[in-house]
Enzyme design. Sequence first.
Site, short mmCIF file in Angstrom:
data_model
loop_
_atom_site.label_atom_id
_atom_site.label_comp_id
_atom_site.label_asym_id
_atom_site.label_seq_id
_atom_site.Cartn_x
_atom_site.Cartn_y
_atom_site.Cartn_z
N MET A 81 0.82 -1.22 0.00
CA MET A 81 0.00 0.00 0.00
C MET A 81 0.86 1.27 0.00
O MET A 81 2.06 1.21 0.21
CB MET A 81 -0.92 0.00 1.22
CG MET A 81 -1.96 -1.12 1.18
SD MET A 81 -2.99 -1.16 2.66
CE MET A 81 -3.98 0.33 2.46
N HIS A 82 0.20 2.40 -0.26
CA HIS A 82 0.74 3.76 -0.06
C HIS A 82 1.77 4.22 -1.09
O HIS A 82 2.17 5.38 -1.06
CB HIS A 82 1.35 3.93 1.34
CG HIS A 82 0.56 3.33 2.45
ND1 HIS A 82 -0.75 3.68 2.70
CD2 HIS A 82 0.88 2.38 3.39
CE1 HIS A 82 -1.18 2.99 3.75
NE2 HIS A 82 -0.22 2.19 4.17
N ASP A 240 -2.57 -5.01 0.65
CA ASP A 240 -2.06 -6.29 1.14
C ASP A 240 -2.78 -6.82 2.39
O ASP A 240 -3.15 -7.99 2.44
CB ASP A 240 -0.54 -6.24 1.34
CG ASP A 240 -0.06 -5.02 2.12
OD1 ASP A 240 -0.89 -4.31 2.71
OD2 ASP A 240 1.15 -4.78 2.14
#
Length: 507
Positions: A81-82, A240
Amino acid sequence: MAYVIGVDCGTSGTKTVLFDEKGTVISSVTIEYPMYQPKNGYAEQDPADWANAMINTIKAVMTKSGVNKDDVAGVGISGQMHGLVMLDKDDNVLRKSIIWCDQRTATEVEEMNEKLGREKLIKITANPALTGWTAAKILWVKNNEPDIYEKCRHILLPKDYLRFILTGEYATEVSDASGMQLLDVPNRCWSKEVCDTLGIDMSMLGKVYESCEVTGKVTKKMAELTGLKEGTIVVGGAGDNAAAAIGTGVAEDGKAFTTIGTSGVVFAHTSSISIDPKGRVHTCCAAVPNAWHVMGVTQGAGLSLKWFRDNFCNAEKETAKCMGVDEYYLMDKEAEKVPVGANRLLYLPYIMGERTPHLDPDARGVFFGLSAMHTKRDMLRAVMEGVSYSLRDCVEVFREMDINVSDMMACGGGGSSPLWRSMLADLYNCPVKTASSKEGPALGVALLAATGAGIYSSVPEACKAVVKTDKVQQPEAERVPEYEKYYKLYTEIYPALKAEFAKLAKM
């Protein structure tokens, strides 16, 4: 028989798994790639590495399995992520992706707090401004690389860049988009207020879908490169942890999972949104439509045990080699010989600072109560118990938020330890189970694909049909009150040392 593919784009590599509709692994291939650290605190990856790994792993599982491409019903993608991927008007990647563990954005976090205010950010995005999340990264590029920002036309997350490669669609889904800090998490759509206030053009963001919705279809070019059929559906997929939740069956109220990897995560499903006003846990949209999840994080979970192993357990390492067993197995056996409470020795696992519940980067690890009678074995048990107390802290925040946890799965390296599972069962006072499949995120997004393809009517139905329990650890009635005594004392140590941690950091 229908088949589904789960692609998991991680930090160390991309793993693609081909499953049949019952969740059996038919073929699995992983390709690794590097991470770049041009400066201290920076972390970047090349999106081309992810794309090549995805294409080649899909091609490999199709070739190895011999499955007919007409029988593959759909593809789901999970991802770290991110991360920030920026494309220009011709869809060229403008710079390496700044990924989740990058810490360069402290100034931009301050900027977000100044422009929007911490309370408003938590109310809209369900989380306080965070250095690792995407909005701060976008602002960093805007502030430090204005020429690149000027050319940017599309902003995507890592897995959503892979979707673009497969389908040509600029899209995302709610679970991963929740970690950008631009999503109105209660309403599951981009926040015009946040984007306008930060000066981020909403037209650069992908269309938001639910995780099991069809977001696009495999293009002719990608069909030729991967061995898939042109027109194969690609669903939203998930970040995830949200994907791991589906892969372990956490898709209904009361269900949760604990992961003990380098860090530790406690993750719970909830059908009604609940936001911690103190920002101690993350609230994000779940991969189940109209549901959310909350997530608490222990920074130094498995890392604490690894640190202890690397510095104090050479004898166990050597013995394990001779016996042909894992050194952690022998460490478990040593710690089992010590009673609950490690002979009145407590450990605070804050060797990397702490997130939940303290949000304190200055916190540090502590052995409390160390005396001349203690042995390495006691310290080992104390480390494992200390990590378990820290994970219980996450559950306590959930309880404050009226989120019930009565059904806990355990995964990650630590989840394979029977001793650690027994500690968690006693401290949570509920059964702790493991799933028979170890595929986690890849299975989760494959089940989302199976739902999108109509094999299952809903995500919870897919989980019930496919996710099976392997081991169950029940809490032991006589140990529960014993752990409770030590846990209460554990919760009193950090507040007593908080000011001293801050002084130490300034020395």
